[in-house]
Design a protein around this motif. Structure first.
Motif, PDB file in Angstrom:
ATOM      1  N   MET A   1       0.840  -1.172   0.000  1.00 26.41           N
ATOM      2  CA  MET A   1       0.000   0.000   0.000  1.00 26.41           C
ATOM      3  C   MET A   1       0.893   1.246   0.000  1.00 26.41           C
ATOM      4  SD  MET A   1      -3.117   0.898   2.473  1.00 26.41           S
ATOM      5  CE  MET A   1      -4.350   1.700   1.520  1.00 26.41           C
ATOM      6  N   PRO A   2       0.549   2.234  -0.823  1.00 29.99           N
ATOM      7  CA  PRO A   2       1.385   3.445  -0.880  1.00 29.99           C
ATOM      8  C   PRO A   2       1.345   4.230   0.423  1.00 29.99           C
ATOM      9  CG  PRO A   2      -0.608   3.705  -2.204  1.00 29.99           C
ATOM     10  CD  PRO A   2      -0.600   2.296  -1.704  1.00 29.99           C
ATOM     11  N   GLU A   3       2.450   4.925   0.668  1.00 29.03           N
ATOM     12  CA  GLU A   3       2.528   5.791   1.851  1.00 29.03           C
ATOM     13  C   GLU A   3       1.539   6.939   1.699  1.00 29.03           C
ATOM     14  OE1 GLU A   3       4.620   5.831   4.711  1.00 29.03           O
ATOM     15  OE2 GLU A   3       4.872   3.748   4.111  1.00 29.03           O
ATOM     16  N   PRO A   4       0.945   7.391   2.804  1.00 31.79           N
ATOM     17  CA  PRO A   4       0.046   8.547   2.709  1.00 31.79           C
ATOM     18  C   PRO A   4       0.838   9.821   2.406  1.00 31.79           C
ATOM     19  CG  PRO A   4       0.323   7.883   4.998  1.00 31.79           C
ATOM     20  CD  PRO A   4       1.042   6.863   4.155  1.00 31.79           C
ATOM     21  N   PHE A   5       0.195  10.751   1.734  1.00 31.67           N
ATOM     22  CA  PHE A   5       0.822  12.048   1.497  1.00 31.67           C
ATOM     23  C   PHE A   5       1.048  12.744   2.834  1.00 31.67           C
ATOM     24  CE2 PHE A   5      -1.538  11.720  -2.643  1.00 31.67           C
ATOM     25  CZ  PHE A   5      -0.421  11.679  -3.456  1.00 31.67           C
ATOM     26  N   HIS A   6       2.201  13.403   2.961  1.00 31.45           N
ATOM     27  CA  HIS A   6       2.524  14.148   4.176  1.00 31.45           C
ATOM     28  C   HIS A   6       2.196  15.622   3.955  1.00 31.45           C
ATOM     29  CE1 HIS A   6       5.789  15.951   6.968  1.00 31.45           C
ATOM     30  NE2 HIS A   6       4.636  15.849   7.604  1.00 31.45           N
ATOM     31  N   ILE A   7       1.328  16.155   4.800  1.00 30.83           N
ATOM     32  CA  ILE A   7       0.919  17.549   4.733  1.00 30.83           C
ATOM     33  C   ILE A   7       1.463  18.273   5.951  1.00 30.83           C
ATOM     34  CG2 ILE A   7      -1.030  19.153   4.575  1.00 30.83           C
ATOM     35  CD1 ILE A   7      -0.775  17.064   2.225  1.00 30.83           C
ATOM     36  N   LEU A   8       2.121  19.402   5.736  1.00 29.32           N
ATOM     37  CA  LEU A   8       2.571  20.244   6.829  1.00 29.32           C
ATOM     38  C   LEU A   8       1.634  21.433   6.925  1.00 29.32           C
ATOM     39  CD1 LEU A   8       4.528  21.119   9.048  1.00 29.32           C
ATOM     40  CD2 LEU A   8       5.920  22.204   7.266  1.00 29.32           C
ATOM     41  N   ILE A   9       1.051  21.624   8.103  1.00 27.54           N
ATOM     42  CA  ILE A   9       0.186  22.771   8.363  1.00 27.54           C
ATOM     43  C   ILE A   9       0.975  23.771   9.200  1.00 27.54           C
ATOM     44  CG2 ILE A   9      -1.923  23.588   9.486  1.00 27.54           C
ATOM     45  CD1 ILE A   9      -3.057  20.728   9.092  1.00 27.54           C
ATOM     46  N   ALA A  10       1.102  25.009   8.714  1.00 31.68           N
ATOM     47  CA  ALA A  10       1.732  26.092   9.473  1.00 31.68           C
ATOM     48  C   ALA A  10       0.610  27.067   9.851  1.00 31.68           C
ATOM     49  CB  ALA A  10       2.807  26.786   8.651  1.00 31.68           C
ATOM     50  N   GLU A  11       0.225  27.027  11.120  1.00 29.54           N
ATOM     51  CA  GLU A  11      -0.925  27.804  11.592  1.00 29.54           C
ATOM     52  C   GLU A  11      -0.742  28.097  13.069  1.00 29.54           C
ATOM     53  OE1 GLU A  11      -3.635  29.904  12.250  1.00 29.54           O
ATOM     54  OE2 GLU A  11      -4.391  29.020  10.378  1.00 29.54           O
ATOM     55  N   ASP A  12      -0.815  29.372  13.442  1.00 26.62           N
ATOM     56  CA  ASP A  12      -0.623  29.731  14.847  1.00 26.62           C
ATOM     57  C   ASP A  12      -1.901  29.687  15.668  1.00 26.62           C
ATOM     58  OD1 ASP A  12      -1.475  32.012  13.388  1.00 26.62           O
ATOM     59  OD2 ASP A  12      -0.760  33.329  14.975  1.00 26.62           O
ATOM     60  N   GLU A  13      -3.047  29.561  15.032  1.00 24.70           N
ATOM     61  CA  GLU A  13      -4.304  29.402  15.762  1.00 24.70           C
ATOM     62  C   GLU A  13      -4.475  27.921  16.080  1.00 24.70           C
ATOM     63  OE1 GLU A  13      -7.666  31.268  13.858  1.00 24.70           O
ATOM     64  OE2 GLU A  13      -6.394  32.896  13.137  1.00 24.70           O
ATOM     65  N   VAL A  14      -4.265  27.572  17.335  1.00 18.81           N
ATOM     66  CA  VAL A  14      -4.190  26.170  17.747  1.00 18.81           C
ATOM     67  C   VAL A  14      -5.453  25.389  17.389  1.00 18.81           C
ATOM     68  CG1 VAL A  14      -3.941  24.624  19.725  1.00 18.81           C
ATOM     69  CG2 VAL A  14      -2.566  26.701  19.598  1.00 18.81           C
ATOM     70  N   LEU A  15      -6.616  25.931  17.676  1.00 18.99           N
ATOM     71  CA  LEU A  15      -7.857  25.201  17.396  1.00 18.99           C
ATOM     72  C   LEU A  15      -8.066  24.989  15.897  1.00 18.99           C
ATOM     73  CD1 LEU A  15     -10.315  26.702  20.041  1.00 18.99           C
ATOM     74  CD2 LEU A  15      -9.087  24.518  20.096  1.00 18.99           C
ATOM     75  N   ALA A  16      -7.750  25.987  15.097  1.00 15.31           N
ATOM     76  CA  ALA A  16      -7.879  25.844  13.646  1.00 15.31           C
ATOM     77  C   ALA A  16      -6.926  24.776  13.131  1.00 15.31           C
ATOM     78  CB  ALA A  16      -7.617  27.180  12.960  1.00 15.31           C
ATOM     79  N   ALA A  17      -5.690  24.780  13.634  1.00 16.86           N
ATOM     80  CA  ALA A  17      -4.699  23.783  13.218  1.00 16.86           C
ATOM     81  C   ALA A  17      -5.139  22.374  13.611  1.00 16.86           C
ATOM     82  CB  ALA A  17      -3.339  24.107  13.823  1.00 16.86           C
ATOM     83  N   MET A  18      -5.633  22.231  14.840  1.00 14.16           N
ATOM     84  CA  MET A  18      -6.076  20.908  15.311  1.00 14.16           C
ATOM     85  C   MET A  18      -7.263  20.402  14.503  1.00 14.16           C
ATOM     86  SD  MET A  18      -5.650  21.353  19.449  1.00 14.16           S
ATOM     87  CE  MET A  18      -6.820  20.059  19.767  1.00 14.16           C
ATOM     88  N   ALA A  19      -8.210  21.274  14.206  1.00 18.69           N
ATOM     89  CA  ALA A  19      -9.395  20.862  13.449  1.00 18.69           C
ATOM     90  C   ALA A  19      -9.003  20.397  12.051  1.00 18.69           C
ATOM     91  CB  ALA A  19     -10.394  22.013  13.376  1.00 18.69           C
TER      92      ALA A  19
END
Length: 129
Positions: A1-19
């Motif tokens: 099975m292929p590896e999942p794509f890795h996404i980096l999120i750069a976001e200083d609003e903690v709740l938005a980043a977590m969601a």
């Protein structure tokens, strides 16, 4: 099975980043989160990403500087910008920053997901744990 794509999120609003992290992880991406551009660059150096999702206004290194730094290393890394502060004369609309998509906040996580699918291709199905 292929590896999942890795996404980096750069976001200083903690709740938005977590969601967004939860939404994308549930849909089969491997996700890392950075609270600012400096942290994002450090993470990219240790663990390259397939795409970057970033805010523009962040402490230490804002999204504009982050995108410029990323483009110096990888001119083809897909970038998704989510911001409440984009102006019409923004330099980010120039072709040299592509592949890049810009969305005004608030952004529906589904829109980010669909954009990443379009930029990266089909997302591998998540494996059941």
């Amino acid at each position: 099975m292929p590896e999942p794509f890795h996404i980096l999120i750069a976001e200083d609003e903690v709740l938005a980043a977590m969601a967004l992290e939860d939404f994308l992880t549930f849909r089969g991406f491997r996700v890392s989160v950075a609270a600012n551009g400096v942290e994002a660059m450090e993470r990219l150096a240790r663990d390259p990403a397939d795409a970057l999702v970033t805010d523009l206004r962040m402490p230490k290194m804002d999204g504009h500087a982050l995108i410029r730094a990323v483009r110096e290393q990888d001119n083809n890394l897909p970038v998704v910008v989510m911001t409440g502060y984009l102006t019409q004369d923004s330099d980010l609309t120039h072709e040299r920053w592509k592949p890049l998509e810009i969305f005004s906040k608030p952004v529906n996580p589904r829109t980010i997901y669909e954009t990443l699918q379009r930029m990266l291709g089909p997302v591998p199905e998540p494996q059941d744990a």
